[in-house]
Design a protein around this motif. Structure first.
Motif, PDB file in Angstrom:
ATOM      1  N   GLU A 116      -2.312   4.710  -1.240  1.00 49.98           N
ATOM      2  CA  GLU A 116      -3.015   4.630  -2.610  1.00 49.98           C
ATOM      3  C   GLU A 116      -2.296   4.314  -4.158  1.00 49.98           C
ATOM      4  N   GLU A 117      -1.157   5.198  -4.267  1.00 47.64           N
ATOM      5  CA  GLU A 117       0.018   5.245  -5.469  1.00 47.64           C
ATOM      6  C   GLU A 117       0.917   4.448  -4.788  1.00 47.64           C
ATOM      7  N   ALA A 118       1.200   3.983  -4.152  1.00 45.21           N
ATOM      8  CA  ALA A 118       2.212   2.665  -3.209  1.00 45.21           C
ATOM      9  C   ALA A 118       1.167   1.226  -3.907  1.00 45.21           C
ATOM     10  N   LYS A 119      -0.267   0.932  -3.609  1.00 43.02           N
ATOM     11  CA  LYS A 119      -0.960   0.075  -3.472  1.00 43.02           C
ATOM     12  C   LYS A 119      -0.073  -0.423  -5.225  1.00 43.02           C
ATOM     13  N   LYS A 120      -0.495   1.371  -6.174  1.00 42.06           N
ATOM     14  CA  LYS A 120      -1.052   1.016  -7.411  1.00 42.06           C
ATOM     15  C   LYS A 120       0.960   0.704  -8.270  1.00 42.06           C
ATOM     16  N   ILE A 121       1.548   1.361  -7.025  1.00 48.28           N
ATOM     17  CA  ILE A 121       3.133   0.407  -7.521  1.00 48.28           C
ATOM     18  C   ILE A 121       3.181  -0.761  -8.009  1.00 48.28           C
ATOM     19  N   ILE A 122       2.900  -1.820  -6.923  1.00 50.95           N
ATOM     20  CA  ILE A 122       3.301  -2.849  -6.204  1.00 50.95           C
ATOM     21  C   ILE A 122       1.660  -3.430  -7.182  1.00 50.95           C
ATOM     22  N   GLU A 123       0.225  -3.105  -7.784  1.00 40.08           N
ATOM     23  CA  GLU A 123      -0.127  -3.888  -8.696  1.00 40.08           C
ATOM     24  C   GLU A 123      -0.337  -3.656 -10.537  1.00 40.08           C
ATOM     25  N   ASP A 124       0.886  -2.686  -9.925  1.00 39.63           N
ATOM     26  CA  ASP A 124       1.345  -2.419 -11.180  1.00 39.63           C
ATOM     27  C   ASP A 124       2.486  -3.448 -12.245  1.00 39.63           C
ATOM     28  N   THR A 125       3.552  -3.851 -10.842  1.00 38.00           N
ATOM     29  CA  THR A 125       4.729  -4.211 -11.275  1.00 38.00           C
ATOM     30  C   THR A 125       4.082  -6.111 -11.208  1.00 38.00           C
ATOM     31  N   VAL A 126       2.652  -6.014 -10.705  1.00 36.98           N
ATOM     32  CA  VAL A 126       2.434  -7.359 -10.644  1.00 36.98           C
ATOM     33  C   VAL A 126       2.015  -8.147 -11.926  1.00 36.98           C
ATOM     34  N   ASN A 127       1.100  -6.650 -12.419  1.00 37.92           N
ATOM     35  CA  ASN A 127       0.191  -7.500 -12.946  1.00 37.92           C
ATOM     36  C   ASN A 127       1.527  -7.173 -14.658  1.00 37.92           C
TER      37      ASN A 127
END
Length: 212
Positions: A116-127
């Motif tokens: 979940e933390e990994a997903k957040k990093i990817i999502e925050d990067t994209v955003n």
């Protein structure tokens, strides 16, 4: 990084803003096989730990992330740069040089195992990179294609220990010489000469304001 006092920048807000504006950095490490470097986009979170944290990701196939746990690494962020011709000074006893802006970040590397933390990093990067676009693309982790790609990534954070900033903009020269360089840079239009000219002009204005 070698930083003469005239070029040193320690203001945290200025350094953080520079990293955000020039977020595509280079991760450098050293191991028994020699130096290794990877070019990556980075996010910075000032609220985590004492000095903040850098976050990024790389391909799992890239061996760079292996055996880096808790080791100190270096990330270099480069800004505008330009060649300085001695002819622009309008004086004798001058030589060519290069003006530039750079920030070095030293910190401890840690792989993020939590999904979940990994997903957040990817999502925050994209955003972060999509937010200025007219029709921002949103990552959808429900998508099978995206999930398969996630399996091929390694996310990580770098706990920041030290940040160094260098603004080499001819501050060690007189105001008149700096203005001469601005005129020369504006006529050059090579490398990032216009951006460097703007930064030197800002320094000239700040110097004038401080003497009022």
């Amino acid at each position: 990084m070698y930083i003469p006092k005239a070029f040193e920048v320690n203001e945290k807000r200025k350094l953080v803003n520079f990293i955000k504006d020039n977020s595509f950095g280079i991760l450098f490490t050293q191991n028994e096989n020699g130096p290794f470097a990877t070019h990556l986009p980075f996010l910075i979170d000032e609220s985590k730990y004492d000095n903040g944290v850098l976050m990024s990701h790389m391909a799992k196939a890239n061996p760079h992330w292996k055996d880096l746990g808790d080791k100190e690494v270096l990330v270099v962020f480069s800004g505008p740069h330009a060649y300085i011709s001695p002819s622009w000074y309008g004086e004798f006893n001058t030589v060519p040089t290069w003006n530039y802006v750079a920030v070095h970040v030293y910190g401890e590397f840690k792989v993020i195992d939590d999904k979940e933390e990994a997903k957040k990093i990817i999502e925050d990067t994209v955003n972060f990179y999509e937010s200025s676009l007219p029709n921002p693309w949103l990552v959808n982790f429900e998508d099978k294609f995206i999930n398969e790609l996630m399996n091929g990534l390694v996310t990580f954070e770098i706990k920041i220990n030290k940040v160094e900033g260098k603004w080499k903009l001819s501050q060690n020269h007189s105001i008149q010489r700096q203005q001469n360089l601005v005129n020369g840079l504006l006529s050059s239009n090579k490398y990032n000469s216009l951006e460097i000219a703007k930064l030197i002009e800002e320094n000239i204005r700040l110097d004038a304001h401080s003497k009022e």
